[in-house]
Design an enzyme around this catalytic site. Structure first.
Site, PDB file in Angstrom:
ATOM      1  N   GLU A 154      12.252  99.400  91.137  1.00 41.41           N
ATOM      2  CA  GLU A 154      12.429  99.264  89.688  1.00 41.41           C
ATOM      3  C   GLU A 154      11.150  98.784  89.010  1.00 41.41           C
ATOM      4  O   GLU A 154      10.784  99.249  87.933  1.00 41.41           O
ATOM      5  CB  GLU A 154      13.568  98.284  89.390  1.00 41.41           C
ATOM      6  CG  GLU A 154      14.917  98.941  89.288  1.00 41.41           C
ATOM      7  CD  GLU A 154      14.930 100.029  88.228  1.00 41.41           C
ATOM      8  OE1 GLU A 154      14.455  99.801  87.106  1.00 41.41           O
ATOM      9  OE2 GLU A 154      15.397 101.129  88.538  1.00 41.41           O
ATOM     10  N   ASP A 206      24.451  95.113  90.887  1.00 42.03           N
ATOM     11  CA  ASP A 206      23.190  95.812  90.625  1.00 42.03           C
ATOM     12  C   ASP A 206      22.392  96.077  91.919  1.00 42.03           C
ATOM     13  O   ASP A 206      21.187  95.852  91.967  1.00 42.03           O
ATOM     14  CB  ASP A 206      22.375  94.965  89.622  1.00 42.03           C
ATOM     15  CG  ASP A 206      21.087  95.630  89.161  1.00 42.03           C
ATOM     16  OD1 ASP A 206      21.062  96.875  89.072  1.00 42.03           O
ATOM     17  OD2 ASP A 206      20.127  94.886  88.884  1.00 42.03           O
ATOM     18  N   HIS A 215      10.303 106.915  89.422  1.00 41.29           N
ATOM     19  CA  HIS A 215      11.269 106.851  90.532  1.00 41.29           C
ATOM     20  C   HIS A 215      11.070 108.039  91.476  1.00 41.29           C
ATOM     21  O   HIS A 215      11.243 107.923  92.693  1.00 41.29           O
ATOM     22  CB  HIS A 215      12.703 106.847  90.007  1.00 41.29           C
ATOM     23  CG  HIS A 215      13.165 105.488  89.555  1.00 41.29           C
ATOM     24  ND1 HIS A 215      13.053 104.363  90.333  1.00 41.29           N
ATOM     25  CD2 HIS A 215      13.739 105.085  88.388  1.00 41.29           C
ATOM     26  CE1 HIS A 215      13.549 103.311  89.675  1.00 41.29           C
ATOM     27  NE2 HIS A 215      13.964 103.726  88.492  1.00 41.29           N
ATOM     28  N   TYR A 275      16.734 101.388  97.622  1.00 38.72           N
ATOM     29  CA  TYR A 275      17.243 100.886  96.340  1.00 38.72           C
ATOM     30  C   TYR A 275      18.249  99.767  96.534  1.00 38.72           C
ATOM     31  O   TYR A 275      19.413  99.869  96.144  1.00 38.72           O
ATOM     32  CB  TYR A 275      17.837 102.052  95.552  1.00 38.72           C
ATOM     33  CG  TYR A 275      17.774 101.880  94.051  1.00 38.72           C
ATOM     34  CD1 TYR A 275      16.551 101.766  93.390  1.00 38.72           C
ATOM     35  CD2 TYR A 275      18.939 101.844  93.298  1.00 38.72           C
ATOM     36  CE1 TYR A 275      16.500 101.615  92.018  1.00 38.72           C
ATOM     37  CE2 TYR A 275      18.892 101.696  91.929  1.00 38.72           C
ATOM     38  CZ  TYR A 275      17.674 101.579  91.299  1.00 38.72           C
ATOM     39  OH  TYR A 275      17.617 101.439  89.929  1.00 38.72           O
ATOM     40  N   HIS A 281      17.564  95.582  89.070  1.00 38.95           N
ATOM     41  CA  HIS A 281      17.037  95.566  87.692  1.00 38.95           C
ATOM     42  C   HIS A 281      16.836  94.135  87.196  1.00 38.95           C
ATOM     43  O   HIS A 281      16.421  93.937  86.064  1.00 38.95           O
ATOM     44  CB  HIS A 281      17.994  96.258  86.721  1.00 38.95           C
ATOM     45  CG  HIS A 281      18.151  97.727  86.907  1.00 38.95           C
ATOM     46  ND1 HIS A 281      19.062  98.275  87.777  1.00 38.95           N
ATOM     47  CD2 HIS A 281      17.503  98.773  86.333  1.00 38.95           C
ATOM     48  CE1 HIS A 281      18.989  99.597  87.725  1.00 38.95           C
ATOM     49  NE2 HIS A 281      18.048  99.928  86.861  1.00 38.95           N
ATOM     50  N   HIS A 324       9.214 105.907  83.304  1.00 38.40           N
ATOM     51  CA  HIS A 324       9.977 105.108  84.273  1.00 38.40           C
ATOM     52  C   HIS A 324      10.751 106.039  85.212  1.00 38.40           C
ATOM     53  O   HIS A 324      10.676 105.907  86.438  1.00 38.40           O
ATOM     54  CB  HIS A 324      10.930 104.165  83.519  1.00 38.40           C
ATOM     55  CG  HIS A 324      11.854 103.367  84.391  1.00 38.40           C
ATOM     56  ND1 HIS A 324      11.710 102.011  84.596  1.00 38.40           N
ATOM     57  CD2 HIS A 324      12.948 103.744  85.107  1.00 38.40           C
ATOM     58  CE1 HIS A 324      12.668 101.584  85.401  1.00 38.40           C
ATOM     59  NE2 HIS A 324      13.446 102.621  85.735  1.00 38.40           N
ATOM     60  N   GLU A 325      11.480 106.977  84.641  1.00 38.75           N
ATOM     61  CA  GLU A 325      12.307 107.867  85.474  1.00 38.75           C
ATOM     62  C   GLU A 325      11.451 108.740  86.393  1.00 38.75           C
ATOM     63  O   GLU A 325      11.778 108.931  87.568  1.00 38.75           O
ATOM     64  CB  GLU A 325      13.213 108.735  84.600  1.00 38.75           C
ATOM     65  CG  GLU A 325      14.230 107.950  83.775  1.00 38.75           C
ATOM     66  CD  GLU A 325      15.033 106.947  84.581  1.00 38.75           C
ATOM     67  OE1 GLU A 325      15.215 107.156  85.791  1.00 38.75           O
ATOM     68  OE2 GLU A 325      15.474 105.941  83.998  1.00 38.75           O
TER      69      GLU A 325
END
Ligand SMILES: [Zn+2]
Length: 348
Positions: free
Chosen positions: A193, A267, A173, A184, A272, A169-170
């Site tokens: 996301e 958020d 990004h 974002y 998210h 996931h990271e």
């Protein structure tokens, strides 16, 4: 853009529930705000000036490195180098987890999608472990991956770097930063996301050799600490049902329209939260196409990300982009399956 695996609104809700003392974590988040702004500027420079990795960092031979920030904050990044490409295993298992999961993610992008590292040009994948004290988060900071140890309350100790979906996931990004650059905030941020969750799950499915039917479609399965009751951090198959505070919608009728006002509760406009909708669209497309999700659905989503989506793309744009990519790569039948997946989550 700093992209945390655990959204700030969840941290706040947990802290308000009273059982979890998250002051350290929240203080760390706030203290990093200025540095974060600097990295956002760097990210935008990459995006808009089309700087490539060689200009930013010098040539790197598509390698990985894991550092130990030894409990420090962002000013201490990346920290002491503990393992680099070609080294044997380190003494610290968390260093090896971060290294091995970055390796699996790197190989997925290279072997399945033909992409060399996050920038497509062999940029070194840098990770830092042992960020902060009992820090319950992991993030991509615009240049590298960072993992906290987890307090045991929100995440089990050591689980963030150990979990392949979190690491993938990271790193995704980073891929998004160097491709569409999805801003974002609001829907473009929720797509950012979602891409990180989609490829986070696909890297795990590929590593385990699981078909779309066999996969659990979870991000962070089994890593939750004592205060989050559930199976995972997020579910692409059942958005909103991963744990007791999960409020992801699975359909546009339940879209959560939040402002992007800098309030961590909101958020970044629900990035998210509303990511549940494109996540469910991907799950539907992949399971209806059958077989291994990375063979067709994953390639379609990647093509859309790399060649069609832009900084301000919306869910409707993503539907059109993935349908067009499906048509170009696999023809009308796959394109119509992709279209029906989006229609069924209320996006057309
Ligand atoms: Zn994320």
């Amino acid at each position: 853009m700093t992209c945390y695996i655990l959204p700030a609104h969840l941290l706040i809700e947990l802290a308000e529930a009273g059982d979890v003392d998250l002051r350290d974590t929240i203080a760390t988040l706030l203290a990093s705000a200025t540095l974060r702004a600097q990295r956002e500027t760097l990210t935008e420079a990459v995006q808009f000036l089309d700087l490539n990795a060689a200009q930013l960092r010098g040539p790197a031979a598509e390698a990985k490195a894991v550092h130990d920030v030894q409990g420090g904050d962002e000013r201490g990044l990346p920290g002491v180098l503990r393992r680099k490409e070609g080294d044997g295993a380190a003494a610290d298992p968390t260093v090896n987890d971060a290294f091995d999961n970055a390796d699996r993610t790197h190989d997925f992008y290279r072997d399945v999608l033909g992409r060399h590292s996050v920038d497509g040009n062999g940029l070194q994948l840098v990770s830092s472990v042992h960020f902060g004290r009992d820090f319950d988060n992991a993030f991509w900071d615009g240049t590298q991956m960072v993992y906290g140890d987890g307090s045991g309350k929100v995440f089990q100790p050591g689980a963030l770097a150990r979990d392949l979906t979190v690491v993938a996931h990271e790193i995704t990004h980073g891929v998004v930063q160097y491709t569409a650059g999805l801003r974002y905030r609001k829907q473009s941020g929720a797509l950012n996301e979602s891409m990180a969750d989609v490829f986070g799950s696909l890297v795990k499915q590929h590593a385990l050799g699981q078909s779309a039917d066999q996969a659990d479609w979870l991000v962070g399965a089994g890593i939750l600490g004592t205060q989050l009751q559930g199976v995972a951090l997020r579910s692409l198959k059942d958005p909103g049902r991963a744990h007791q505070l999960d409020r992801q919608p699975a359909h546009m009728r339940s879209y959560v329209d939040l402002p992007d006002d800098g309030n961590p509760r909101n958020d970044h406009g629900g990035v998210h939260i509303n990511s549940g909708i494109p996540n469910k669209a991907f799950h539907l497309a992949a399971t209806r196409l059958g077989g291994n999700a990375w063979d067709r659905a994953g390639k379609v989503w990647y093509d859309a990300l790399a060649t069609k989506l832009r900084v301000n793309s919306t869910f409707t744009d993503a539907a059109a982009a993935t349908v067009a990519s499906a048509q170009a790569l696999f023809g009308g039948e796959v394109a119509s399956t992709v279209r029906s997946a989006w229609t069924d989550v209320g996006v057309s």
